[in-house]
Structure formats: C-alpha cells, structure tokens
Write a protein that holds these residues in place. Sequence first.
Motif, PDB file in Angstrom:
ATOM      1  N   LEU A  37      34.764  88.672 -35.746  1.00  0.00           N
ATOM      2  CA  LEU A  37      35.747  88.292 -36.811  1.00  0.00           C
ATOM      3  C   LEU A  37      37.015  88.138 -35.953  1.00  0.00           C
ATOM      4  O   LEU A  37      37.614  88.736 -35.934  1.00  0.00           O
ATOM      5  N   HIS A  38      37.506  86.864 -36.161  1.00  0.00           N
ATOM      6  CA  HIS A  38      38.653  86.357 -35.716  1.00  0.00           C
ATOM      7  C   HIS A  38      39.889  86.457 -36.740  1.00  0.00           C
ATOM      8  O   HIS A  38      40.879  86.717 -36.486  1.00  0.00           O
ATOM      9  N   VAL A  39      39.614  86.144 -37.838  1.00  0.00           N
ATOM     10  CA  VAL A  39      40.698  86.225 -39.040  1.00  0.00           C
ATOM     11  C   VAL A  39      40.173  86.670 -40.088  1.00  0.00           C
ATOM     12  O   VAL A  39      38.982  86.311 -40.752  1.00  0.00           O
ATOM     13  N   LEU A  40      40.660  87.615 -40.602  1.00  0.00           N
ATOM     14  CA  LEU A  40      40.200  88.132 -42.267  1.00  0.00           C
ATOM     15  C   LEU A  40      41.416  87.944 -43.091  1.00  0.00           C
ATOM     16  O   LEU A  40      42.577  88.209 -42.728  1.00  0.00           O
ATOM     17  N   VAL A  41      41.408  86.969 -44.194  1.00  0.00           N
ATOM     18  CA  VAL A  41      42.470  86.554 -44.960  1.00  0.00           C
ATOM     19  C   VAL A  41      42.170  87.469 -46.406  1.00  0.00           C
ATOM     20  O   VAL A  41      41.157  87.257 -47.099  1.00  0.00           O
ATOM     21  N   ASN A  42      42.891  88.453 -46.404  1.00  0.00           N
ATOM     22  CA  ASN A  42      42.856  89.174 -47.839  1.00  0.00           C
ATOM     23  C   ASN A  42      43.533  88.807 -49.009  1.00  0.00           C
ATOM     24  O   ASN A  42      44.737  88.935 -49.194  1.00  0.00           O
ATOM     25  N   ASN A  43      42.951  87.574 -49.652  1.00  0.00           N
ATOM     26  CA  ASN A  43      43.580  86.757 -50.428  1.00  0.00           C
ATOM     27  C   ASN A  43      43.334  87.113 -51.973  1.00  0.00           C
ATOM     28  O   ASN A  43      44.087  86.908 -52.957  1.00  0.00           O
ATOM     29  N   LEU A  65      36.444  96.702 -38.986  1.00  0.00           N
ATOM     30  CA  LEU A  65      37.201  96.968 -37.670  1.00  0.00           C
ATOM     31  C   LEU A  65      36.400  96.720 -36.466  1.00  0.00           C
ATOM     32  O   LEU A  65      37.008  96.107 -35.511  1.00  0.00           O
ATOM     33  N   PRO A  66      35.072  97.028 -36.592  1.00  0.00           N
ATOM     34  CA  PRO A  66      34.363  96.819 -35.086  1.00  0.00           C
ATOM     35  C   PRO A  66      34.242  95.191 -34.772  1.00  0.00           C
ATOM     36  O   PRO A  66      34.332  94.870 -33.777  1.00  0.00           O
ATOM     37  N   ALA A  67      34.045  94.351 -35.919  1.00  0.00           N
ATOM     38  CA  ALA A  67      33.860  93.061 -35.782  1.00  0.00           C
ATOM     39  C   ALA A  67      35.515  92.346 -35.311  1.00  0.00           C
ATOM     40  O   ALA A  67      35.459  91.377 -34.615  1.00  0.00           O
ATOM     41  N   LEU A  68      36.491  92.839 -35.819  1.00  0.00           N
ATOM     42  CA  LEU A  68      37.661  92.529 -35.494  1.00  0.00           C
ATOM     43  C   LEU A  68      38.169  92.701 -34.202  1.00  0.00           C
ATOM     44  O   LEU A  68      38.669  91.978 -33.342  1.00  0.00           O
ATOM     45  N   ARG A  69      37.704  93.944 -33.734  1.00  0.00           N
ATOM     46  CA  ARG A  69      38.080  94.286 -32.227  1.00  0.00           C
ATOM     47  C   ARG A  69      37.149  93.626 -31.236  1.00  0.00           C
ATOM     48  O   ARG A  69      37.583  92.995 -30.260  1.00  0.00           O
ATOM     49  N   ALA A  70      35.860  93.123 -31.794  1.00  0.00           N
ATOM     50  CA  ALA A  70      35.112  92.392 -30.972  1.00  0.00           C
ATOM     51  C   ALA A  70      35.542  90.951 -30.697  1.00  0.00           C
ATOM     52  O   ALA A  70      35.180  90.208 -29.786  1.00  0.00           O
ATOM     53  N   ALA A  71      36.494  90.459 -31.584  1.00  0.00           N
ATOM     54  CA  ALA A  71      37.215  89.327 -31.331  1.00  0.00           C
ATOM     55  C   ALA A  71      38.145  89.169 -30.159  1.00  0.00           C
ATOM     56  O   ALA A  71      38.437  88.083 -29.582  1.00  0.00           O
ATOM     57  N   HIS A  72      38.319  90.418 -29.685  1.00  0.00           N
ATOM     58  CA  HIS A  72      39.643  90.343 -28.629  1.00  0.00           C
ATOM     59  C   HIS A  72      41.010  89.593 -28.905  1.00  0.00           C
ATOM     60  O   HIS A  72      41.152  88.646 -27.986  1.00  0.00           O
ATOM     61  N   GLY A  73      41.337  89.778 -30.123  1.00  0.00           N
ATOM     62  CA  GLY A  73      42.291  88.911 -30.578  1.00  0.00           C
ATOM     63  C   GLY A  73      42.184  88.656 -32.001  1.00  0.00           C
ATOM     64  O   GLY A  73      41.526  87.265 -32.078  1.00  0.00           O
ATOM     65  N   ALA A  74      42.468  89.433 -32.862  1.00  0.00           N
ATOM     66  CA  ALA A  74      42.328  89.247 -34.276  1.00  0.00           C
ATOM     67  C   ALA A  74      43.479  89.152 -35.031  1.00  0.00           C
ATOM     68  O   ALA A  74      44.480  89.648 -34.754  1.00  0.00           O
ATOM     69  N   ARG A  75      43.419  88.566 -36.092  1.00  0.00           N
ATOM     70  CA  ARG A  75      44.471  88.494 -37.209  1.00  0.00           C
ATOM     71  C   ARG A  75      44.129  89.117 -38.589  1.00  0.00           C
ATOM     72  O   ARG A  75      42.984  88.476 -39.100  1.00  0.00           O
ATOM     73  N   VAL A  76      44.784  89.898 -39.261  1.00  0.00           N
ATOM     74  CA  VAL A  76      44.436  90.289 -40.714  1.00  0.00           C
ATOM     75  C   VAL A  76      45.815  89.834 -41.437  1.00  0.00           C
ATOM     76  O   VAL A  76      46.676  90.078 -41.197  1.00  0.00           O
ATOM     77  N   VAL A  77      45.467  88.851 -42.430  1.00  0.00           N
ATOM     78  CA  VAL A  77      46.568  88.131 -43.176  1.00  0.00           C
ATOM     79  C   VAL A  77      46.484  88.864 -44.720  1.00  0.00           C
ATOM     80  O   VAL A  77      45.364  88.587 -45.406  1.00  0.00           O
ATOM     81  N   ASN A  78      47.376  89.615 -45.255  1.00  0.00           N
ATOM     82  CA  ASN A  78      47.469  90.211 -46.399  1.00  0.00           C
ATOM     83  C   ASN A  78      48.230  89.377 -47.158  1.00  0.00           C
ATOM     84  O   ASN A  78      49.719  89.271 -47.174  1.00  0.00           O
ATOM     85  N   VAL A  79      47.760  88.653 -48.514  1.00  0.00           N
ATOM     86  CA  VAL A  79      48.565  87.776 -49.258  1.00  0.00           C
ATOM     87  C   VAL A  79      49.253  88.611 -50.206  1.00  0.00           C
ATOM     88  O   VAL A  79      48.792  89.334 -50.908  1.00  0.00           O
ATOM     89  N   THR A  80      50.521  88.750 -50.125  1.00  0.00           N
ATOM     90  CA  THR A  80      51.395  89.433 -50.977  1.00  0.00           C
ATOM     91  C   THR A  80      52.396  88.529 -51.799  1.00  0.00           C
ATOM     92  O   THR A  80      51.692  87.280 -52.264  1.00  0.00           O
ATOM     93  N   SER A  81      53.432  88.618 -52.195  1.00  0.00           N
ATOM     94  CA  SER A  81      54.503  88.140 -53.225  1.00  0.00           C
ATOM     95  C   SER A  81      55.719  88.670 -52.929  1.00  0.00           C
ATOM     96  O   SER A  81      56.177  89.424 -52.554  1.00  0.00           O
ATOM     97  N   GLY A  82      56.790  87.682 -53.517  1.00  0.00           N
ATOM     98  CA  GLY A  82      57.973  88.205 -53.473  1.00  0.00           C
ATOM     99  C   GLY A  82      58.459  89.326 -54.354  1.00  0.00           C
ATOM    100  O   GLY A  82      59.443  89.982 -53.934  1.00  0.00           O
ATOM    101  N   ALA A  83      57.510  89.662 -55.199  1.00  0.00           N
ATOM    102  CA  ALA A  83      57.334  90.830 -56.008  1.00  0.00           C
ATOM    103  C   ALA A  83      57.407  92.093 -55.198  1.00  0.00           C
ATOM    104  O   ALA A  83      57.899  93.094 -55.966  1.00  0.00           O
ATOM    105  N   ALA A  84      56.833  92.004 -53.890  1.00  0.00           N
ATOM    106  CA  ALA A  84      56.772  92.946 -53.004  1.00  0.00           C
ATOM    107  C   ALA A  84      58.380  93.552 -52.723  1.00  0.00           C
ATOM    108  O   ALA A  84      58.520  94.869 -52.609  1.00  0.00           O
ATOM    109  N   ARG A  85      59.439  92.808 -52.969  1.00  0.00           N
ATOM    110  CA  ARG A  85      60.860  93.311 -52.748  1.00  0.00           C
ATOM    111  C   ARG A  85      61.358  93.965 -53.984  1.00  0.00           C
ATOM    112  O   ARG A  85      62.088  94.978 -53.555  1.00  0.00           O
ATOM    113  N   PHE A  86      60.706  93.731 -55.211  1.00  0.00           N
ATOM    114  CA  PHE A  86      61.046  94.583 -56.144  1.00  0.00           C
ATOM    115  C   PHE A  86      60.307  95.694 -56.472  1.00  0.00           C
ATOM    116  O   PHE A  86      60.463  96.747 -57.170  1.00  0.00           O
TER     117      PHE A  86
END
Length: 327
Positions: A103-109, A144-165
């Motif tokens: 798994l090269h990219v996981l987008v937690n959207n 995580l096992p699939a992310l490790r197997a990519a030998h260079g993976a990214r996890v993208v967590n979609v947040t908001s400007g509301a995280a500031r508050f």
Amino acid sequence: MIEQQIPLHTPFTASSTAADVLHDVDLTGKNVIVTGGHGRLGSEVTRALSSAGASVTVAARDPERAALALAHVDSITIEALDLTDPASIDAFVARWLGTGRALHVLVNNAAVMFGPELQLDSRGHELAFSTAHLGHFRLTRGLLPALRAAHGARVVNVTSGAARFGQIRWDDLDFATGYDPAAAYGQSKRANVLFTVELDRRYADEGIRSFATHPGVIIGPGPHSPQRAAAFRAQGLVDEDGNTIIDPEGGKKTTEQGAANLVFGAASPLLEGIGGVYLKDNDVAELDDSDYPLNAESIPSMASSAMLDADDARRLWEVSERLTTEN
C-alpha cells in the motif's frame, strides 16, 4: 513536527487544482486506498489519483452508492468499510493483506457531518470522533504491514482549519456531560493532526510518512436549501442571491481546488523527506500562534503549536490504542 512546519514555497497556490498538482506525476504501479472516496471531495481525489495512473481502492460504507457516484471514473475498485464498526475495519484489512499487495498511499478522508444532536456509534463513542479518528486509527494500524511493504508510503489524514480551534476533551471524549456540535467537529479535526504527528514519529524510520491536509471550505455549487443557504450566508459562504462564493485565498474553494491539497500530500515529490506536518494551499502551512478571530470574513487555518503538540499526540495515541483494543 513543529521543526518541519516551514513553508516550502511550492509553485502551487491556493487556486491550484488537483490536476495542476499532479501534472507530470506518474503513479503507475502505486496502490492507493481512499476512504469515503466517492463523496464530493473524495470523488475528485479518486479521479485525480486514478488519472495519474494509480490503482485506487475506494472504501465506502455503501458500496452501491459509491459505484453510482464513481460511474465516470475508470479502473477503480470499491470495497465495503464502515469506520464505526471494528469488525468491518478488520475484515477490510484482512482482505487487503490477503492479496499481498503493498500500500503506497492511504488517504483517510471519510468523515460525518455533525448534527445538532449527539450521535453515538454502537460502542458509545461520539460519531465524528469515532469515524474521523478512531476508525482511521484502527484501519491505519491494521494496514501497517502493507504500508511497510511499499518501502516508501504516505498516510494522508484529511483535517480542517477547525483543528486550530479544536480541543481534545480528555475527560469526556464522547460529550457525556453536554454536547456541542462545533466542539465535537473541532475535536475530531484536532485528533487528525495529532494522529499525523505521532504516526510519523513512530514510523518515519520504516518509510511511512504522514501528512494532515486541510482542503479549505467546500460547500459545492448549489442550489442550496433555504435553511442551508441562510446558514451559509451568515458564514460568508454564499452571496445574497444564494450563489457559492469562491475565494481560494480566503479559504473558500471549489472541489477541484480543495482536492489539490490532498493529492499534494499523497503524491507530490516536493514532500520527500518531510512528514508529520499540516498542509494547506498545496504547501507546508505557516506556523502562527497569533490569536485571530473566526468570523464570516476571516477563516484562520494556519498551523499552530497546540495542534502539533508532541505530548498531546503521544497521549492521544495511547488513549486511542486503549479505546480500539477494548472494542
């Protein structure tokens, strides 16, 4: 990580689209999962990554609905996933790991729209926190096992400007002592950023980097119901005629512009060697702890030290481990 929270001054702007960010980026041979990849923002992320050559799996609570929404997108797979149901998450993880694919990219959207009344999942957890954070926490750790197997993976967590508050209600995560929808949403979005920080700290050395991405405020072109239009007008998101206001520099974006920051985190080579940071407007966001007002004319969404706090990030990880182990 606060020391890396420094703008790169990329060639992109707040007005850039997903297509702009992925121009000349070849994702052929890359496996990607996008949770909620069939919603308004998610479908554009799915379409853009697929167009760049990635093999995209859309994880959706309602696969039939997702298939209808994505009928215009070629070469994707749709899998069932309910982020509020541990059994559904574990089954999705087992299916993926059973294929042996990296798994090269996981987008937690995926997320839920908060409502005026408190909503709980079957385990008694507040629904926004359960979906946007706890579900993605369990999913990411399982993969995580699939992310490790990519030998260079990214996890993208979609947040908001509301995280500031937003604040983590350490002693009342599920709002048992009183519900506030804005506070619940802010807590879930702050959790997305803190999860990013600790995930990157723990796994960067194994080639897994993590990014929190703020897409901007995206309400779509309309038409909007009279009730929603009135609320949007009060927030400075539609004009007197009910037309959606598009002002990228002010944080009010089209779907294509909002998706840009997500695919920037997922695939831009400009982020090589960086992780644990909060992205906005297709760059690493500026760190600014000034006290800005939140109103219809101003939607502050810069990074803050509090939302990137390493101690809070570790504490949230430990709490999330306990909550996901118990259920």
